[in-house]
Write an enzyme that holds these catalytic residues in place. Structure first.
Site, PDB file in Angstrom:
ATOM      1  N   ASN A 153     -17.028 -33.193  12.363  1.00  0.00           N
ATOM      2  CA  ASN A 153     -18.343 -33.858  12.221  1.00  0.00           C
ATOM      3  C   ASN A 153     -18.922 -33.958  13.645  1.00  0.00           C
ATOM      4  O   ASN A 153     -20.287 -34.002  13.434  1.00  0.00           O
ATOM      5  CB  ASN A 153     -17.978 -35.449  11.573  1.00  0.00           C
ATOM      6  CG  ASN A 153     -16.971 -36.095  12.337  1.00  0.00           C
ATOM      7  OD1 ASN A 153     -15.964 -35.734  12.458  1.00  0.00           O
ATOM      8  ND2 ASN A 153     -17.307 -37.283  12.646  1.00  0.00           N
ATOM      9  N   CYS A 327     -18.783 -43.893  13.958  1.00  0.00           N
ATOM     10  CA  CYS A 327     -17.723 -44.868  13.842  1.00  0.00           C
ATOM     11  C   CYS A 327     -17.091 -45.179  15.176  1.00  0.00           C
ATOM     12  O   CYS A 327     -16.369 -46.348  15.252  1.00  0.00           O
ATOM     13  CB  CYS A 327     -16.561 -44.281  12.952  1.00  0.00           C
ATOM     14  SG  CYS A 327     -17.232 -43.286  11.718  1.00  0.00           S
TER      15      CYS A 327
HETATM   16  N1  PMP Z   1     -13.809 -38.176   8.023  1.00  0.00           N
HETATM   17  C1  PMP Z   1     -14.874 -37.546   8.638  1.00  0.00           C
HETATM   18  C2  PMP Z   1     -14.754 -36.230   9.277  1.00  0.00           C
HETATM   19  C3  PMP Z   1     -16.025 -38.608   8.985  1.00  0.00           C
HETATM   20  O1  PMP Z   1     -17.168 -37.811   9.549  1.00  0.00           O
HETATM   21  C4  PMP Z   1     -16.200 -39.734   8.646  1.00  0.00           C
HETATM   22  C5  PMP Z   1     -17.502 -40.412   8.774  1.00  0.00           C
HETATM   23  N2  PMP Z   1     -18.639 -39.954   7.963  1.00  0.00           N
HETATM   24  C6  PMP Z   1     -14.764 -40.176   7.867  1.00  0.00           C
HETATM   25  C7  PMP Z   1     -14.003 -39.635   7.785  1.00  0.00           C
HETATM   26  C8  PMP Z   1     -14.939 -41.808   7.600  1.00  0.00           C
HETATM   27  O2  PMP Z   1     -16.006 -42.125   6.634  1.00  0.00           O
HETATM   28  P1  PMP Z   1     -16.010 -43.666   6.145  1.00  0.00           P
HETATM   29  O3  PMP Z   1     -16.563 -44.382   7.357  1.00  0.00           O
HETATM   30  O4  PMP Z   1     -17.213 -43.353   5.070  1.00  0.00           O
HETATM   31  O5  PMP Z   1     -14.782 -44.035   5.326  1.00  0.00           O
END
Ligand code: PMP
Length: 385
Positions: A153, A327
């Protein structure tokens, strides 16, 4: 000033078609508990099963029942990792992950480490591609789960999942793949790619927040990490979030139908943006130059801080960009992903990530380019470096 939103990896607006489809599950005759046997409950149950079918189709799962709905990618990653490791503890107490996994993969693994598991981190090269030779050398037959993301990401790099799955399967091990960033942008085919467990997120395909899914290949056994009323094959108890799950199903159907054309369009915009950004002095692309997600452009700039770029772009131009993973970006620590591809701390601090989506258009390219150029110049003039 019109907003230009360039942070689709952090959050996406819900597709209006998805919202129109799913909002009935908050009201009308569809609000029931899917476990109830009367008609209002059965309608809700039907919505979940329809969504399961559409999500299964998006990733070419063998059967609808391979899909377990969760609250999001974090929960899916936790279930995949802890669920597999704990259920298969008889086979060994080792787990492995690439160095650039999302924290929702790395932290459950670290938690297992505290419970006596051995964690092996698999290195990546300077473009973020997993070192498959090292992977082959590192994995032993007592590794219960190996987690490698489909695409990253923060730097957009797409991993050679098929090659990785062959290595993992030759040793008789399970491969978990976090496809949160990849699904809906590139074709993900769990059967062709040889994936045992795959994480998906609703919001990352323009669905509502609060839903996610874990694909579990037939025959793979997991332990529940959320015991309770036994919903979702007993793997994920708790009354289902029908609105979000129905929305995720609708979003998956739209993604499947429109992905190829939309991603071609976004790739065109993205390529022009990369070319424009790289004309800036001391600017560098991070991640792989070609093996990268079609909507993803990530850079680093010498002598400036990513946070300053983000704030200046937002306040002066109403353009939203990211410095990495939303995050973890609040920690102000340099991204573990950028450190893993070999950047020094000061280099990792100057990052800017652009992730495009349905609202973006070719006409925005000169506006974005001008804004970034002016921002970089202004910040460098102020910089003590
Ligand atoms: N894995 C990846 C590759 C992410 O980019 C993300 C955040 N979009 C997550 C896990 C965690 O997603 P979430 O905070 O919606 O649980």
């Amino acid at each position: 000033m019109r907003r230009i939103y360039l942070d689709h990896a952090s959050a996406m607006p819900v597709d209006p078609r998805v919202l129109e489809f799913a909002e009935r599950y908050l009201k009308d005759n569809y609000f029931g508990n899917p476990s109830s046997l009367y008609s209002v409950g059965l309608e809700a149950k039907r919505a979940i099963e329809d969504a399961r079918k559409k999500v299964a189709e998006l990733i070419n799962a063998e059967k609808e029942t391979c899909i377990v709905f969760t609250s999001g990618a974090t929960e899916s990653n936790n279930l995949a990792i802890k669920g597999t490791a704990l259920r298969n503890i008889g086979k060994g107490k080792k787990v492995a992950a690439s160095a650039i996994e999302h924290m929702s993969v790395l932290n459950p693994m670290k938690e297992l480490q505290k419970r006596g598991f051995e964690l092996t981190i698999i290195p990546v090269d300077s473009t973020g591609v997993v070192d498959t030779e090292k992977l082959n050398a590192i994995l032993t037959n007592d590794t219960t789960v190996t987690s490698i993301m489909y695409a990253n990401n923060e730097i957009g790099t797409i991993e050679p999942i098929k090659e990785i799955s062959e290595i993992v399967h030759e040793k008789g091990l399970y491969l978990h793949v976090d496809a949160t960033a990849a699904a809906g942008r590139i074709s993900v085919d769990v059967q062709n790619d040889g994936i045992d467990l795959l994480t998906l997120s609703s919001n990352d395909i323009y669905g509502p927040q609060g839903a996610g899914a874990l694909y579990i290949k037939p025959g793979v056994r997991l332990q529940s990490i959320l015991p309770g009323g036994g919903q979702e094959r007993g793997l994920r108890s708790g009354t289902e979030n029908v609105f979000a799950i129905a929305g995720m199903g609708e979003a998956a159907g739209i993604a499947k139908a429109e992905m190829a054309q939309e991603c071609k369009r976004l790739k065109g915009i993205r390529d022009d943006l990369i070319a424009a950004m790289l004309t800036i002095d001391e600017s560098y692309l991070t991640g792989h130059p070609t093996q990268r997600l079609p909507h993803h452009a990530s850079f680093r700039f010498g002598r400036i801080e990513g946070e300053s770029i983000l704030l200046n772009m937002d306040m002066t131009y109403n353009i939203q960009v990211s410095t990495g993973s939303a995050c973890t970006s609040r920690t102000l620590e340099p991204s573990h992903v950028l450190l893993a591809i070999g950047l020094k701390h000061e280099e990792a601090h100057g990052s800017m990530v652009l992730t495009l989506g349905r609202s973006n258009a070719f006409e925005e390219i000169p506006i974005i380019t001008k804004a970034v150029k002016e921002t970089v110049q202004r910040l460098r003039e102020l910089s003590p470096l």
